[in-house]
Design a protein around this motif. Structure first.
Motif, PDB file in Angstrom:
ATOM      1  N   LEU A  90       0.840  -1.184   0.000  1.00 54.69           N
ATOM      2  CA  LEU A  90       0.000   0.000   0.000  1.00 54.69           C
ATOM      3  C   LEU A  90       0.881   1.242   0.000  1.00 54.69           C
ATOM      4  O   LEU A  90       1.770   1.384   0.851  1.00 54.69           O
ATOM      5  CB  LEU A  90      -0.916   0.004   1.228  1.00 54.69           C
ATOM      6  CG  LEU A  90      -2.032  -1.045   1.217  1.00 54.69           C
ATOM      7  CD1 LEU A  90      -2.701  -1.132   2.568  1.00 54.69           C
ATOM      8  CD2 LEU A  90      -3.052  -0.737   0.149  1.00 54.69           C
ATOM      9  N   VAL A  91       0.646   2.138  -0.965  1.00 59.88           N
ATOM     10  CA  VAL A  91       1.490   3.309  -1.170  1.00 59.88           C
ATOM     11  C   VAL A  91       0.667   4.580  -0.970  1.00 59.88           C
ATOM     12  O   VAL A  91      -0.411   4.725  -1.564  1.00 59.88           O
ATOM     13  CB  VAL A  91       2.087   3.320  -2.593  1.00 59.88           C
ATOM     14  CG1 VAL A  91       3.064   4.484  -2.758  1.00 59.88           C
ATOM     15  CG2 VAL A  91       2.767   1.999  -2.901  1.00 59.88           C
ATOM     16  N   PRO A  92       1.132   5.529  -0.135  1.00 58.41           N
ATOM     17  CA  PRO A  92       0.438   6.819  -0.033  1.00 58.41           C
ATOM     18  C   PRO A  92       0.729   7.651  -1.282  1.00 58.41           C
ATOM     19  O   PRO A  92       1.891   7.874  -1.632  1.00 58.41           O
ATOM     20  CB  PRO A  92       1.064   7.450   1.219  1.00 58.41           C
ATOM     21  CG  PRO A  92       2.413   6.825   1.338  1.00 58.41           C
ATOM     22  CD  PRO A  92       2.294   5.435   0.765  1.00 58.41           C
ATOM     23  N   ALA A 113       5.500   8.265  -0.013  1.00 58.77           N
ATOM     24  CA  ALA A 113       6.119   7.326   0.918  1.00 58.77           C
ATOM     25  C   ALA A 113       7.458   7.838   1.418  1.00 58.77           C
ATOM     26  O   ALA A 113       8.246   8.428   0.666  1.00 58.77           O
ATOM     27  CB  ALA A 113       6.301   5.968   0.245  1.00 58.77           C
ATOM     28  N   GLY A 114       7.687   7.653   2.688  1.00 57.15           N
ATOM     29  CA  GLY A 114       8.938   8.064   3.320  1.00 57.15           C
ATOM     30  C   GLY A 114       8.967   7.605   4.754  1.00 57.15           C
ATOM     31  O   GLY A 114       8.154   6.776   5.182  1.00 57.15           O
ATOM     32  N   ARG A 115       9.879   8.153   5.526  1.00 57.43           N
ATOM     33  CA  ARG A 115      10.051   7.710   6.912  1.00 57.43           C
ATOM     34  C   ARG A 115       8.800   7.920   7.745  1.00 57.43           C
ATOM     35  O   ARG A 115       8.469   7.107   8.600  1.00 57.43           O
ATOM     36  CB  ARG A 115      11.224   8.474   7.532  1.00 57.43           C
ATOM     37  CG  ARG A 115      11.562   8.045   8.953  1.00 57.43           C
ATOM     38  CD  ARG A 115      12.963   8.467   9.328  1.00 57.43           C
ATOM     39  NE  ARG A 115      13.107   9.918   9.283  1.00 57.43           N
ATOM     40  CZ  ARG A 115      12.976  10.702  10.359  1.00 57.43           C
ATOM     41  NH1 ARG A 115      12.689  10.159  11.537  1.00 57.43           N
ATOM     42  NH2 ARG A 115      13.144  12.007  10.272  1.00 57.43           N
ATOM     43  N   PRO A 120       0.783  20.301  -2.584  1.00 56.79           N
ATOM     44  CA  PRO A 120       1.167  21.668  -2.202  1.00 56.79           C
ATOM     45  C   PRO A 120       2.537  22.036  -2.769  1.00 56.79           C
ATOM     46  O   PRO A 120       3.402  21.183  -2.966  1.00 56.79           O
ATOM     47  CB  PRO A 120       1.206  21.594  -0.675  1.00 56.79           C
ATOM     48  CG  PRO A 120       0.349  20.431  -0.318  1.00 56.79           C
ATOM     49  CD  PRO A 120       0.529  19.448  -1.427  1.00 56.79           C
ATOM     50  N   GLU A 121       2.732  23.330  -3.032  1.00 55.28           N
ATOM     51  CA  GLU A 121       3.993  23.773  -3.627  1.00 55.28           C
ATOM     52  C   GLU A 121       5.175  23.545  -2.697  1.00 55.28           C
ATOM     53  O   GLU A 121       6.240  23.113  -3.123  1.00 55.28           O
ATOM     54  CB  GLU A 121       3.902  25.258  -3.996  1.00 55.28           C
ATOM     55  CG  GLU A 121       2.936  25.546  -5.137  1.00 55.28           C
ATOM     56  CD  GLU A 121       2.939  27.009  -5.516  1.00 55.28           C
ATOM     57  OE1 GLU A 121       3.786  27.764  -4.974  1.00 55.28           O
ATOM     58  OE2 GLU A 121       2.104  27.405  -6.348  1.00 55.28           O
ATOM     59  N   ARG A 122       5.018  23.853  -1.432  1.00 60.93           N
ATOM     60  CA  ARG A 122       6.123  23.730  -0.487  1.00 60.93           C
ATOM     61  C   ARG A 122       5.914  22.518   0.420  1.00 60.93           C
ATOM     62  O   ARG A 122       5.649  22.638   1.603  1.00 60.93           O
ATOM     63  CB  ARG A 122       6.243  25.009   0.347  1.00 60.93           C
ATOM     64  CG  ARG A 122       6.597  26.231  -0.481  1.00 60.93           C
ATOM     65  CD  ARG A 122       6.802  27.436   0.412  1.00 60.93           C
ATOM     66  NE  ARG A 122       7.187  28.600  -0.365  1.00 60.93           N
ATOM     67  CZ  ARG A 122       7.447  29.798   0.153  1.00 60.93           C
ATOM     68  NH1 ARG A 122       7.351  29.963   1.481  1.00 60.93           N
ATOM     69  NH2 ARG A 122       7.789  30.822  -0.613  1.00 60.93           N
ATOM     70  N   LEU A 123       6.037  21.346  -0.165  1.00 59.68           N
ATOM     71  CA  LEU A 123       5.899  20.109   0.590  1.00 59.68           C
ATOM     72  C   LEU A 123       7.287  19.554   0.866  1.00 59.68           C
ATOM     73  O   LEU A 123       8.079  19.352  -0.061  1.00 59.68           O
ATOM     74  CB  LEU A 123       5.075  19.089  -0.207  1.00 59.68           C
ATOM     75  CG  LEU A 123       4.526  17.885   0.559  1.00 59.68           C
ATOM     76  CD1 LEU A 123       3.554  18.332   1.646  1.00 59.68           C
ATOM     77  CD2 LEU A 123       3.836  16.921  -0.403  1.00 59.68           C
ATOM     78  N   PRO A 124       7.640  19.320   2.136  1.00 61.50           N
ATOM     79  CA  PRO A 124       8.975  18.809   2.447  1.00 61.50           C
ATOM     80  C   PRO A 124       9.239  17.479   1.755  1.00 61.50           C
ATOM     81  O   PRO A 124       8.314  16.735   1.396  1.00 61.50           O
ATOM     82  CB  PRO A 124       8.936  18.636   3.966  1.00 61.50           C
ATOM     83  CG  PRO A 124       7.829  19.498   4.438  1.00 61.50           C
ATOM     84  CD  PRO A 124       6.815  19.510   3.334  1.00 61.50           C
ATOM     85  N   LYS A 125      10.511  17.178   1.570  1.00 56.00           N
ATOM     86  CA  LYS A 125      10.885  15.923   0.943  1.00 56.00           C
ATOM     87  C   LYS A 125      10.426  14.736   1.780  1.00 56.00           C
ATOM     88  O   LYS A 125       9.956  13.727   1.253  1.00 56.00           O
ATOM     89  CB  LYS A 125      12.398  15.872   0.735  1.00 56.00           C
ATOM     90  CG  LYS A 125      12.858  14.670  -0.062  1.00 56.00           C
ATOM     91  CD  LYS A 125      14.338  14.751  -0.383  1.00 56.00           C
ATOM     92  CE  LYS A 125      14.762  13.562  -1.239  1.00 56.00           C
ATOM     93  NZ  LYS A 125      16.221  13.612  -1.555  1.00 56.00           N
ATOM     94  N   LEU A 133       5.614   8.457   6.434  1.00 57.54           N
ATOM     95  CA  LEU A 133       4.472   7.850   5.754  1.00 57.54           C
ATOM     96  C   LEU A 133       4.972   6.601   5.025  1.00 57.54           C
ATOM     97  O   LEU A 133       5.115   6.596   3.800  1.00 57.54           O
ATOM     98  CB  LEU A 133       3.842   8.824   4.759  1.00 57.54           C
ATOM     99  CG  LEU A 133       2.953   9.938   5.312  1.00 57.54           C
ATOM    100  CD1 LEU A 133       2.573  10.904   4.204  1.00 57.54           C
ATOM    101  CD2 LEU A 133       1.693   9.347   5.959  1.00 57.54           C
ATOM    102  N   PRO A 134       5.255   5.539   5.776  1.00 61.04           N
ATOM    103  CA  PRO A 134       5.913   4.378   5.165  1.00 61.04           C
ATOM    104  C   PRO A 134       5.012   3.488   4.320  1.00 61.04           C
ATOM    105  O   PRO A 134       5.500   2.605   3.614  1.00 61.04           O
ATOM    106  CB  PRO A 134       6.426   3.605   6.384  1.00 61.04           C
ATOM    107  CG  PRO A 134       5.452   3.955   7.471  1.00 61.04           C
ATOM    108  CD  PRO A 134       5.066   5.379   7.217  1.00 61.04           C
ATOM    109  N   GLY A 135       3.697   3.710   4.381  1.00 61.85           N
ATOM    110  CA  GLY A 135       2.809   2.773   3.704  1.00 61.85           C
ATOM    111  C   GLY A 135       2.723   1.487   4.498  1.00 61.85           C
ATOM    112  O   GLY A 135       2.937   1.458   5.708  1.00 61.85           O
ATOM    113  N   ALA A 136       2.444   0.381   3.808  1.00 59.76           N
ATOM    114  CA  ALA A 136       2.324  -0.904   4.507  1.00 59.76           C
ATOM    115  C   ALA A 136       2.380  -2.037   3.496  1.00 59.76           C
ATOM    116  O   ALA A 136       2.245  -1.823   2.283  1.00 59.76           O
ATOM    117  CB  ALA A 136       1.012  -0.969   5.291  1.00 59.76           C
ATOM    118  N   ARG A 137       2.594  -3.224   4.003  1.00 61.46           N
ATOM    119  CA  ARG A 137       2.518  -4.440   3.197  1.00 61.46           C
ATOM    120  C   ARG A 137       1.524  -5.366   3.883  1.00 61.46           C
ATOM    121  O   ARG A 137       1.680  -5.697   5.058  1.00 61.46           O
ATOM    122  CB  ARG A 137       3.881  -5.108   3.053  1.00 61.46           C
ATOM    123  CG  ARG A 137       4.930  -4.209   2.412  1.00 61.46           C
ATOM    124  CD  ARG A 137       6.225  -4.959   2.147  1.00 61.46           C
ATOM    125  NE  ARG A 137       6.117  -5.811   0.989  1.00 61.46           N
ATOM    126  CZ  ARG A 137       6.360  -5.417  -0.262  1.00 61.46           C
ATOM    127  NH1 ARG A 137       6.733  -4.173  -0.503  1.00 61.46           N
ATOM    128  NH2 ARG A 137       6.239  -6.243  -1.272  1.00 61.46           N
TER     129      ARG A 137
END
Length: 306
Positions: free
Chosen positions: A168-170, A258-260, A178-183, A262-266
């Protein structure tokens, strides 16, 4: 030592499990004197004191613990024999109820069921689609013979066959980002955006929130395909199965969040049924068929889990 009966052993086991004669009698739908007499008879026939009755609650003696441990093999074998006899008496089922969960890769699931039931013209398939906790609730309520979904494998009432693992991927549409969304996106960065979530079809199981951002506006949907369309159109963001959005990610119609943070899930998808109930001959054939053919059917399109 005289011959003892299975009934007497079952009464002794019930007393041990229930913690007393009255509770055992209720569990067995027998009278208190009948259960008390059965255990006393078993002790007399064995020449052993199985229970210590000197305290407020009965307790097993050392001999009782040893005998009870050994008796479990007999009781388990008898339960299996009784279930097998029930299956033999059932005959071919006229219908089976199968529930497909919202995360299942549907083409593969439906292809498997179509091939099997084509060879069983005398059994009618009742197919249901449920989401979130709905499939498991239907199974535990006795409304489904088999489900294809995620389950808690620690539940002793359930047995399962591993079919595949779904990632599952966000994701979000570029037009909504948004324009200024952090990495490294955190849930709070998305709180002002509408989150698209699945509607739980369970009727009485306590609701469990998956990935929900507290305080964010929500859009609820009944299936993953509608969820994908809403997210593609920039009406919200959410988690989707990777197998459903591979082309969208490749063509950048959707962007992964996806990132630290918002890791998603399996999620492990299985075919599951009740392990504590007998199953008819068609249900048994379906179980063997899914065990032999299910994992291979899913292997080409989603990650395998055996």
């Amino acid at each position: 030592m005289n011959e003892f009966t299975l009934h007497d052993v079952q009464c002794f086991d019930a007393v041990v499990r229930a913690g007393g004669f009255q509770a055992a009698a209720s569990a067995l739908h027998r009278s208190h004197p009948a259960v008390f007499a059965a255990v006393a008879r078993l002790e007399r026939q064995l020449g052993l004191a199985l229970l210590d009755r000197s305290g407020y609650r009965v307790r097993m003696t050392a001999d009782g613990r040893a005998f009870h441990r050994k008796a479990q093999t007999l009781l388990t074998e008898f339960a299996g024999l009784r279930a097998y006899a029930t299956q033999l008496s059932m005959g071919e089922e006229s219908e089976l109820h199968v529930v497909i969960g919202d995360l299942c890769p549907r083409p593969q699931t439906l292809a498997l069921l179509s091939r099997f039931f084509a060879a069983c013209p005398g059994t009618r398939l009742h197919l249901h689609v449920e989401a979130v906790a709905g499939p498991l609730e239907r199974l535990l309520d006795g409304d489904a013979d088999l489900i294809v979904h995620r389950v808690d494998k620690r539940d002793p009432r359930i047995e399962s066959i591993g079919l595949c693992e779904v990632e599952l991927v966000p994701v979000i549409a570029p037009t909504l980002m948004p324009e200024r969304l952090p990495k490294s996106v955190k849930p709070e960065h998305l709180r002002e955006l509408t989150q698209c979530v699945m509607r739980d079809t369970a009727r009485h199981t306590p609701t469990r929130d998956y990935f929900v951002v507290e305080g964010a506006p929500q859009c609820t949907v009944s299936d993953q395909s509608m969820k994908r369309e809403i997210i593609l159109q920039g009406l919200g963001w959410g988690h989707l199965p990777r197998y459903l959005i591979e082309d969208d990610l490749r063509l950048e119609r959707l962007r992964s969040l996806a990132g630290r943070h918002l890791p998603g899930a399996r999620e492990k998808i299985v075919a599951a049924r009740r392990s504590d109930r007998p199953h008819g001959p068609v249900a048994e054939r379906l179980w063997r068929y899914l065990s032999q053919n299910g994992p291979d059917m899913f292997a080409d399109s989603v990650s395998m889990h055996r």
